[in-house]
Design a protein around this motif. Structure first.
Motif, PDB file in Angstrom:
ATOM      1  N   TYR B 203     -16.745  64.813  16.765  1.00  0.00           N
ATOM      2  CA  TYR B 203     -17.724  63.905  17.375  1.00  0.00           C
ATOM      3  C   TYR B 203     -19.074  64.090  16.692  1.00  0.00           C
ATOM      4  O   TYR B 203     -20.038  64.507  17.329  1.00  0.00           O
ATOM      5  CB  TYR B 203     -17.855  64.186  18.873  1.00  0.00           C
ATOM      6  N   PRO B 204     -19.159  63.774  15.397  1.00  0.00           N
ATOM      7  CA  PRO B 204     -20.371  64.147  14.638  1.00  0.00           C
ATOM      8  C   PRO B 204     -21.661  63.554  15.196  1.00  0.00           C
ATOM      9  O   PRO B 204     -22.711  64.174  15.087  1.00  0.00           O
ATOM     10  CB  PRO B 204     -20.088  63.625  13.230  1.00  0.00           C
ATOM     11  N   THR B 205     -21.579  62.378  15.786  1.00  0.00           N
ATOM     12  CA  THR B 205     -22.833  61.782  16.229  1.00  0.00           C
ATOM     13  C   THR B 205     -23.450  62.524  17.408  1.00  0.00           C
ATOM     14  O   THR B 205     -24.616  62.340  17.715  1.00  0.00           O
ATOM     15  CB  THR B 205     -22.616  60.313  16.651  1.00  0.00           C
ATOM     16  N   TYR B 206     -22.684  63.360  18.062  1.00  0.00           N
ATOM     17  CA  TYR B 206     -23.221  64.089  19.202  1.00  0.00           C
ATOM     18  C   TYR B 206     -23.877  65.402  18.794  1.00  0.00           C
ATOM     19  O   TYR B 206     -24.458  66.095  19.606  1.00  0.00           O
ATOM     20  CB  TYR B 206     -22.114  64.384  20.221  1.00  0.00           C
ATOM     21  N   SER B 208     -25.261  65.868  15.330  1.00  0.00           N
ATOM     22  CA  SER B 208     -26.067  65.790  14.111  1.00  0.00           C
ATOM     23  C   SER B 208     -26.945  64.543  14.194  1.00  0.00           C
ATOM     24  O   SER B 208     -26.799  63.716  15.090  1.00  0.00           O
ATOM     25  CB  SER B 208     -25.179  65.758  12.869  1.00  0.00           C
ATOM     26  N   GLY B 209     -27.839  64.416  13.258  1.00  0.00           N
ATOM     27  CA  GLY B 209     -28.766  63.281  13.274  1.00  0.00           C
ATOM     28  C   GLY B 209     -30.092  63.651  13.922  1.00  0.00           C
ATOM     29  O   GLY B 209     -30.357  64.818  14.194  1.00  0.00           O
ATOM     30  N   GLN B 211     -31.295  62.222  16.823  1.00  0.00           N
ATOM     31  CA  GLN B 211     -31.442  61.769  18.206  1.00  0.00           C
ATOM     32  C   GLN B 211     -30.955  62.782  19.242  1.00  0.00           C
ATOM     33  O   GLN B 211     -31.151  62.567  20.427  1.00  0.00           O
ATOM     34  CB  GLN B 211     -30.676  60.447  18.398  1.00  0.00           C
ATOM     35  N   VAL B 212     -30.266  63.837  18.803  1.00  0.00           N
ATOM     36  CA  VAL B 212     -29.562  64.648  19.788  1.00  0.00           C
ATOM     37  C   VAL B 212     -30.270  65.949  20.171  1.00  0.00           C
ATOM     38  O   VAL B 212     -29.830  66.650  21.063  1.00  0.00           O
ATOM     39  CB  VAL B 212     -28.144  65.018  19.283  1.00  0.00           C
TER      40      VAL B 212
END
Lengths: 452, 412
Positions: B203-206, B208-209, B211-212
């Motif tokens: 679940y990379p978007t949770y 990295s980036g 926003q998290v």
């Protein structure tokens, strides 16, 4: 020529009740025993020469090993064999002799060792039981009379917890010790190495001794272990054999030739936190400890140990000294549950780590140690812990794992020939996972011996 | 002897009696036998059992695995407390409230607790549940290893991570990485890091980036960013860090090295404060539980690799602005410090020989920075570097041991 070997790894466990004061010369034991279990590699059912009610003299054989009939296990005193205790499968636990008040000896012709051949010396030692003074590395077993050791080692000090003072043990034995060294020098074409502690003034007996190479050691326990000393002086390589012997037995060996009798003297300390009056006595190998501990204990819920707390054997309060032991330690049995003991320990206890920082230095006169495990057995988790207490170029955990896997080559490569239980005893003490290190190592040594 | 004798207070005596009374129902024919490992775990937690030595050394060191694991948890408490407060602090700052440290201390703390405690609880409940079940199934005692893993997992999570994801990752890690290999002491990979890497790839978007890393960023897509220090370095170069950091409703906040040290910056819950981690490190080294050799050599390795990359930046075209980050910045950024102190030192998955520890630590540090700087996909490399070196740790030990064997052979 002598050199100083400084070792930093190890740990001195400070325990209450160190042996002090003078020799109590009034002590005399009623019974004595010889226990096959004291000799590694001896089959558990040796062949008996005697039965109950047989009268023996000091130096008369009690039993012999079926694998080498020349090696006799002899009585330290004269008297009547009163008991032959057997364990499971008819294994012999001990042969007990009720001592005469005046010891009668089996005698040999007094002889000047310089005039005797190596064969004659060995023969007399084998016959009289004095051969057992010699132990062999690898495996820490009774020396084989067919081998020629590359050297003989003597540790001139004992660094183990509550160890008797070597000066007390060797008092008045200067001449005998020197004679003993002369005899030993006939047994090896190599050197005789004597190790001394740089931490205290060595006993007088070692000042003037000739015919040995002296090495100075500085460091905490197990620096006094002969195995550690061998490792740093002249390590045992594959195929090589060395012997070692206790200084008091060097003197006892001399008696066999100068007086022609077998008289395995033992200067024994009784010590430990549960002993009211720690002191020394002079007696013979295998003496009953009853007279040492009766009316001399603070509590009756105790464990009597022949030897030190790290390597000794549990004996009953009317049991007998082990063959090589110079110490009776008495400590409290720790069979009590402790509420949140891992969090709030209820009494001070020794620890090599700083995990119980409150107790790390709280021992001006030593800890009142108990037999508690202080936790449960777990898998190996921590690393680097054993290495801190083993002053040898050996990887203890990997050696133990090689033993568990019965990997012959790896055990050999990692130096199993150089070690014995006492060298790893501190590893067992410090182990967070409470693993029975000495037992595993002995399995490995026995396995290697059976394979070679 | 009466096993109660040393228990002096009456509460302890009552408790022991209670436990003794309960015991038979967990015995072989008892109705609750299927829970005997669980019972045993709680019993030995309450009372160190009255076992005495029966072979070998007659006395044993006071230390045991319970104490050891407990002390590691103590060492993590500064990082945990900081993490709880920081989650609340950043939330309010990003939303334009309580910009100063001491403003709104209470609300910040409460907000942080609401976000962090559930993660801690889920991690422990799931992980210990599985451990108890496996212990029961195998007839083993419950090992204490997960007490530490269970706290490490929340500390390497972003504050807004969904709880079901924590549960799934923990379950995956404990079952596949630990129990399948034989339980505590047998695993090859670090359990807590595997939980993180599971989420990272599943679940990379949770995780990295930009926003998290701040809990509850103001609702307005893309207008707000909570970029970490490493995120800024990767995109805009390290000198942008002083003015581009995370955005609040009114301004852009930049980062200074001091911010990186004190840790009031976005990041995983426990990784941001180097000060808190340092306190933990000092405690671990002082008690002798954490290996200072590994910690030190991770930092040395990271610093060396930082210098090498700086030299590369001088010689090559600067298409990668990350190359020029001063080497010492790397020590303060991201999860390097947390990884060095709490993850790389895991005695089960690290090398075990003294020489091996130096090599292992150096390589962890070097590979961390290598991935951090040269891999465009992952702004942080510590997690992968440690897992990678976990796999190679036995090989390093093997080489060290072989050299010992050769030394012995050469002597003969």
């Amino acid at each position: 020529m002598s050199r100083l070997i400084r070792l930093t790894k190890g740990y001195d466990i400070k325990i209450k009740g160190a042996p002090v004061g003078k020799l109590d010369s009034s002590f005399s034991a009623k019974t004595f025993s010889v226990k096959p279990v004291d000799f590694h590699g001896l089959s558990p059912i040796p062949k008996l020469f005697v039965s109950e009610q047989t009268e023996v003299k000091a130096g008369d054989p009690l039993f012999y090993d079926k694998s080498d009939e020349r090696i006799h296990y002899c009585s330290p005193v004269s008297g009547e064999v009163v008991a032959i205790h057997r364990a499971e499968k008819r294994a012999i636990d001990e042969v007990v002799i009720l001592a005469d008040s005046d010891i009668r000896y089996r005698t040999w012709e007094p002889a000047d060792p310089n005039t005797l051949t190596r064969e004659a010396i060995i023969e007399r030692m084998l016959e009289s039981g004095a051969w057992l003074f010699l132990r062999q590395r690898p495996y820490n077993v009774v020396a084989s009379p067919d081998e020629a050791p590359k050297a003989i080692f003597i540790s001139g000090f004992d660094s183990s917890p509550l160890a008797p003072d070597m000066a007390m043990v060797m008092e008045g034995k200067e001449e005998a010790f020197q004679t003993g060294i002369r005899i030993l020098s006939k047994l090896t074409s190599g050197k005789i190495h004597l190790s001394l502690s740089a931490r205290q003034r060595p006993p007088k007996v070692f000042d003037t001794v000739q015919g040995v190479e002296i090495h100075w050691f500085d460091g905490p326990h197990p620096t006094g272990n002969v195995g550690v000393q061998i490792h740093h002086i002249d390590p045992v390589n594959k195929g090589e054999v060395v012997w070692h012997i206790h200084p008091e037995d060097v003197a006892n060996l001399a008696t066999l030739f100068t007086k022609g009798i077998y008289s395995p003297e033992r200067t024994v300390a009784v010590a430990g936190p549960m002993v009211s009056k720690p002191h020394y006595v002079k007696t013979l190998q295998g003496a009953c400890i009853e007279g040492l501990v009766s009316n001399n204990l603070i509590s009756d819920h105790v464990r009597c140990i022949s030897g030190n707390v790290l390597t000794g054997r549990t004996v009953a309060s009317n049991g007998h000294l082990g063959f090589f032991d110079h110490l009776v330690t008495v400590i409290e049995e720790g069979d009590h549950a402790e509420l949140l003991g891992w969090l709030f320990p209820s009494y001070a206890r020794p620890t090599r780590s700083m995990a119980y920082w409150a107790y790390a230095n709280e021992a001006p006169d030593g800890y009142a140690v108990t037999t508690s495990m202080h936790g449960e057995e777990r898998a190996f988790v921590m690393s680097g812990q054993y290495e801190q207490v083993l002053p040898m170029d050996i990887y203890p955990v990997h050696l133990l794992k090689a033993i568990m896997a019965r990997d012959f080559d790896l055990m050999e490569g990692l130096g199993i020939y150089e070690v014995t239980e006492e060298d790893f005893a501190l590893c067992e003490f410090v182990c967070t996972s409470k693993i029975d290190v000495q037992e595993i190592l002995r399995e490995g040594l026995d396995y290697m011996r059976s394979q070679n | 002897m009466d096993p109660l004798k040393p228990i002096r207070n009456s509460v302890g005596k009552k408790l022991w009696k209670q436990v003794e009374e309960l015991e038979p129902s967990f015995k072989k024919d008892g109705m609750l036998h299927s829970l005997h490992s669980t019972f045993d775990a709680f019993k030995t937690f309450l009372f160190v059992p009255p076992t005495v030595t029966s072979k070998g050394a007659h006395i044993r060191d006071a230390i045991d695995l319970k104490r050891t694991m407990f002390l590691v948890i103590i060492a993590m408490i500064p990082a945990l407390l900081h993490g709880i407060f920081n989650v609340g602090h950043l939330h309010y700052v990003a939303n334009g409230m309580y910009p100063h440290f001491f403003d709104g201390f209470g609300p910040k703390l409460v907000y942080g607790l609401i976000h962090v405690l559930p993660i801690v609880i889920v991690s422990y409940v799931v992980g210990l549940g599985i451990e108890f079940a496996f212990a029961q199934f195998r007839g083993h005692p419950v090992n204490e290893g997960f007490l530490v893993s269970g706290m490490l997992i929340p500390l390497v999570m972003p504050p807004d991570i969904p709880l079901w994801m924590v549960a799934l990752a923990t379950a995956f890690s404990v079952i596949i990485v630990k129990e399948a290999f034989g339980g505590t002491g047998m695993n090859i990979l670090n359990v807590a890091l595997t939980a993180r890497v599971f989420i990272f790839f599943a679940y990379p978007t949770y995780i990295s980036g930009d926003q998290v890393w701040i809990a509850g960023l103001p609702e307005s897509p893309d207008a707000f960013s909570g970029a970490t220090v490493l995120g800024v370095w990767a995109k805009q170069g390290y000198d942008a860090m002083s003015h581009v950091g995370f955005s609040t409703v009114s301004q852009q906040v930049g980062y200074t090295p001091m911010d990186m040290f004190l840790g009031f910056i976005p990041g995983s819950i426990g990784e941001t404060s180097k000060l808190a981690i340092l306190l933990g490190a000092v405690f671990l080294i002082w008690t002798g539980i954490g290996s200072w050799r590994i910690m030190l050599s991770v930092f040395v390795g990271a610093f060396l690799m930082g210098l090498i990359l700086n030299a590369a930046a001088l010689g090559f075209d600067l298409s990668n602005p990350h190359l020029a980050v001063p080497a010492y910045y790397h020590l303060l950024a991201g999860g390097l410090a947390f990884g060095a102190v709490f993850m790389a030192t895991d005695p089960v998955t690290a090398t075990q020989t003294t020489t091996g520890k130096y090599i292992y630590g150096l390589l962890v540090g070097m590979i961390s920075i290598l991935i951090r700087v040269l891999n465009p996909a992952y702004p942080e490399g510590v997690m992968l570097a440690i897992l990678f070196m976990n796999v190679f740790a036995p090989l390093i030990d093997h080489m060290v041991i072989q050299s010992n064997i050769k030394r012995r052979l050469a002597r003969g």
